[in-house]
Design a protein around this motif. Sequence first.
Motif, PDB file in Angstrom:
ATOM      1  N   ARG A  73       0.810  -1.227   0.000  1.00 38.29           N
ATOM      2  CA  ARG A  73       0.000   0.000   0.000  1.00 38.29           C
ATOM      3  C   ARG A  73       0.838   1.269   0.000  1.00 38.29           C
ATOM      4  O   ARG A  73       0.308   2.372   0.150  1.00 38.29           O
ATOM      5  N   ASP A 101       3.494   3.643  -2.149  1.00 35.11           N
ATOM      6  CA  ASP A 101       4.202   4.000  -3.378  1.00 35.11           C
ATOM      7  C   ASP A 101       5.121   5.171  -3.027  1.00 35.11           C
ATOM      8  O   ASP A 101       4.713   6.331  -3.070  1.00 35.11           O
ATOM      9  N   ALA A 132       5.489   8.382  -5.370  1.00 34.29           N
ATOM     10  CA  ALA A 132       4.299   9.242  -5.400  1.00 34.29           C
ATOM     11  C   ALA A 132       4.013   9.858  -4.033  1.00 34.29           C
ATOM     12  O   ALA A 132       3.805  11.067  -3.911  1.00 34.29           O
ATOM     13  N   ALA A 133       4.023   9.038  -2.991  1.00 34.66           N
ATOM     14  CA  ALA A 133       3.589   9.513  -1.670  1.00 34.66           C
ATOM     15  C   ALA A 133       4.618  10.416  -1.010  1.00 34.66           C
ATOM     16  O   ALA A 133       4.277  11.284  -0.213  1.00 34.66           O
ATOM     17  N   PHE A 134       5.885  10.201  -1.328  1.00 39.73           N
ATOM     18  CA  PHE A 134       6.947  10.962  -0.660  1.00 39.73           C
ATOM     19  C   PHE A 134       7.640  11.949  -1.597  1.00 39.73           C
ATOM     20  O   PHE A 134       8.640  12.587  -1.227  1.00 39.73           O
ATOM     21  N   GLY A 174      -0.915   0.002  10.200  1.00 40.47           N
ATOM     22  CA  GLY A 174      -1.458  -1.220   9.600  1.00 40.47           C
ATOM     23  C   GLY A 174      -0.401  -2.222   9.184  1.00 40.47           C
ATOM     24  O   GLY A 174      -0.685  -3.134   8.399  1.00 40.47           O
ATOM     25  N   CYS A 175       0.813  -2.085   9.700  1.00 39.40           N
ATOM     26  CA  CYS A 175       1.905  -2.986   9.312  1.00 39.40           C
ATOM     27  C   CYS A 175       1.684  -4.368   9.931  1.00 39.40           C
ATOM     28  O   CYS A 175       1.322  -4.478  11.105  1.00 39.40           O
ATOM     29  N   TRP A 219       9.529   8.962  10.654  1.00 36.18           N
ATOM     30  CA  TRP A 219       8.190   9.358  10.234  1.00 36.18           C
ATOM     31  C   TRP A 219       7.229   8.175  10.282  1.00 36.18           C
ATOM     32  O   TRP A 219       7.648   7.029  10.260  1.00 36.18           O
ATOM     33  N   TYR A 248       3.830   6.816   8.080  1.00 32.76           N
ATOM     34  CA  TYR A 248       2.933   6.981   6.935  1.00 32.76           C
ATOM     35  C   TYR A 248       1.613   6.281   7.258  1.00 32.76           C
ATOM     36  O   TYR A 248       1.605   5.119   7.670  1.00 32.76           O
ATOM     37  N   VAL A 282      -1.491   4.505   6.015  1.00 30.65           N
ATOM     38  CA  VAL A 282      -2.031   3.888   4.789  1.00 30.65           C
ATOM     39  C   VAL A 282      -3.515   4.207   4.611  1.00 30.65           C
ATOM     40  O   VAL A 282      -4.052   4.074   3.510  1.00 30.65           O
ATOM     41  N   GLU A 283      -4.168   4.649   5.687  1.00 29.70           N
ATOM     42  CA  GLU A 283      -5.606   4.966   5.616  1.00 29.70           C
ATOM     43  C   GLU A 283      -5.848   6.332   4.971  1.00 29.70           C
ATOM     44  O   GLU A 283      -6.901   6.570   4.375  1.00 29.70           O
ATOM     45  N   SER A 284      -4.911   7.260   5.125  1.00 25.48           N
ATOM     46  CA  SER A 284      -5.125   8.632   4.663  1.00 25.48           C
ATOM     47  C   SER A 284      -4.115   9.079   3.605  1.00 25.48           C
ATOM     48  O   SER A 284      -4.280  10.137   2.987  1.00 25.48           O
ATOM     49  N   GLY A 285      -3.054   8.300   3.420  1.00 27.55           N
ATOM     50  CA  GLY A 285      -1.993   8.715   2.501  1.00 27.55           C
ATOM     51  C   GLY A 285      -1.086   9.776   3.087  1.00 27.55           C
ATOM     52  O   GLY A 285      -0.223  10.326   2.412  1.00 27.55           O
ATOM     53  N   ARG A 286      -1.278  10.073   4.385  1.00 29.39           N
ATOM     54  CA  ARG A 286      -0.565  11.192   5.005  1.00 29.39           C
ATOM     55  C   ARG A 286       0.674  10.720   5.762  1.00 29.39           C
ATOM     56  O   ARG A 286       0.662   9.661   6.382  1.00 29.39           O
ATOM     57  N   VAL A 287       1.717  11.525   5.744  1.00 26.89           N
ATOM     58  CA  VAL A 287       2.931  11.230   6.483  1.00 26.89           C
ATOM     59  C   VAL A 287       3.058  12.237   7.640  1.00 26.89           C
ATOM     60  O   VAL A 287       2.658  13.390   7.500  1.00 26.89           O
ATOM     61  N   LEU A 339       9.497  16.290   1.395  1.00 23.31           N
ATOM     62  CA  LEU A 339       8.634  15.173   1.802  1.00 23.31           C
ATOM     63  C   LEU A 339       7.275  15.702   2.254  1.00 23.31           C
ATOM     64  O   LEU A 339       6.216  15.234   1.797  1.00 23.31           O
ATOM     65  N   ASN A 375       3.912  15.292   0.052  1.00 28.13           N
ATOM     66  CA  ASN A 375       2.932  14.389   0.643  1.00 28.13           C
ATOM     67  C   ASN A 375       1.589  15.074   0.868  1.00 28.13           C
ATOM     68  O   ASN A 375       0.536  14.440   0.752  1.00 28.13           O
ATOM     69  N   TYR A 427      -0.234  14.723  -2.284  1.00 27.22           N
ATOM     70  CA  TYR A 427      -0.618  13.319  -2.487  1.00 27.22           C
ATOM     71  C   TYR A 427      -1.817  12.955  -1.622  1.00 27.22           C
ATOM     72  O   TYR A 427      -2.803  12.387  -2.097  1.00 27.22           O
ATOM     73  N   ALA A 428      -1.742  13.315  -0.340  1.00 27.60           N
ATOM     74  CA  ALA A 428      -2.790  12.917   0.603  1.00 27.60           C
ATOM     75  C   ALA A 428      -4.110  13.635   0.317  1.00 27.60           C
ATOM     76  O   ALA A 428      -5.189  13.081   0.541  1.00 27.60           O
ATOM     77  N   PHE A 469      -6.033  11.497  -2.025  1.00 22.47           N
ATOM     78  CA  PHE A 469      -5.846  10.060  -1.809  1.00 22.47           C
ATOM     79  C   PHE A 469      -7.181   9.318  -1.726  1.00 22.47           C
ATOM     80  O   PHE A 469      -8.072   9.716  -0.992  1.00 22.47           O
ATOM     81  N   GLY A 485      -7.623   4.406   0.794  1.00 21.47           N
ATOM     82  CA  GLY A 485      -7.481   4.167   2.225  1.00 21.47           C
ATOM     83  C   GLY A 485      -8.036   2.842   2.723  1.00 21.47           C
ATOM     84  O   GLY A 485      -7.873   2.507   3.892  1.00 21.47           O
ATOM     85  N   LEU A 531      -1.008   0.405  -6.873  1.00 20.88           N
ATOM     86  CA  LEU A 531      -1.043   0.453  -5.412  1.00 20.88           C
ATOM     87  C   LEU A 531      -1.866  -0.709  -4.862  1.00 20.88           C
ATOM     88  O   LEU A 531      -2.992  -0.947  -5.291  1.00 20.88           O
ATOM     89  N   GLY A 532      -1.279  -1.441  -3.914  1.00 22.84           N
ATOM     90  CA  GLY A 532      -1.977  -2.554  -3.273  1.00 22.84           C
ATOM     91  C   GLY A 532      -1.742  -3.906  -3.918  1.00 22.84           C
ATOM     92  O   GLY A 532      -2.168  -4.927  -3.386  1.00 22.84           O
TER      93      GLY A 532
END
Lengths: 176, 176
Positions: A42, A44, A47-49, A97-98, A163, A165, A167-172, B9, B13, B16-17, B20, B23, B53-54
């Motif tokens: 989940r 990327d 893209a996410a960073f 969610g790891c 940090w 991340y 996975v539910e919101s895409g936010r870091v 970052l 992000n 990105y978020a 997003f 989720g 993704l996923g």
Amino acid sequence: MSSQVQENLVSSNEKYASNFKHGDLPLPPAKKYLVVTCMDARIDPAAAFGISLGDAHVIRNMMFTQAGASASDALRSIIISQQLLGTNSVLLIKHTGCGMLTFENRDIYQVINRNLGQGATGELEAQSFDFQPFPDLEGAVREDVEFLRKSQLVAKGVEVSGWVYEVESGRVRKVI
Amino acid sequence: MSSQVQENLVSSNEKYASNFKHGDLPLPPAKKYLVVTCMDARIDPAAAFGISLGDAHVIRNMMFTQAGASASDALRSIIISQQLLGTNSVLLIKHTGCGMLTFENRDIYQVINRNLGQGATGELEAQSFDFQPFPDLEGAVREDVEFLRKSQLVAKGVEVSGWVYEVESGRVRKVI
């Protein structure tokens, strides 16, 4: 015969390569940084960073440092990245969610024993193989960052930050 | 004070978020596969290998299996991916222009000694730390694939294939 997964690789890559314009990027990362994160499907990182091609090393592995792991693959890669290829900033990013937040070594061994048999389990036991699960996400981020900051294998000038991340919101968000 | 790398970052992000929509993806990879490749800055696995993704676990590390590396982080991640999260195909992708094609352990030790001092070198020597450089790209791909195919820690039904990614052309080709 190649499987569907292999066919997807080949056909997706044909499209990618037909439009490829970055064949002259140098080996050392242009922005001199290194991202260490999880193999989780989940995430990327580019893209996410916000990592552009050629800018940063990206290490992805299920887990990372922790007790006795100084000889780990990840540390080996970090040394190469910093000493031979000049990176001087590490972004260590774990995530919500790891799987490693919920598994325990005992559970993992049980599954391996059931699926692969006693030979496989015995091979792991002979090596005291530790899957390094962690129940506390923020705590694990701090621990890994402290490990790197204290290691004499990481040069003094290198910046290490930690940090999470989501996975539910895409936010870091920054931990340390 | 956060550095430019950290600011990038955070700002990347945020964009990105804000857009997003994924989720609710489950933990196990939807397409049940695992890509193992290098940390090299010139590789964007999602784009170059067509990973949505996923869909797949992605392990990235400077190096991978080879002699005596059965206790490696990478193998640990592969076991988790297959045994607990159900993946059954591995794409192992090394690449042209890799630093590990040209470095030798001796060179790496020299650099570390010069940059970090005798204490750091001594710590590595005490562990017989091997950076696992490889002079032969296709050969290294075959070796790693054979290692996984033979390992009793990888289930019989798992498909393992080996590939080379050309950083000069963006193209991937199958080795084994």
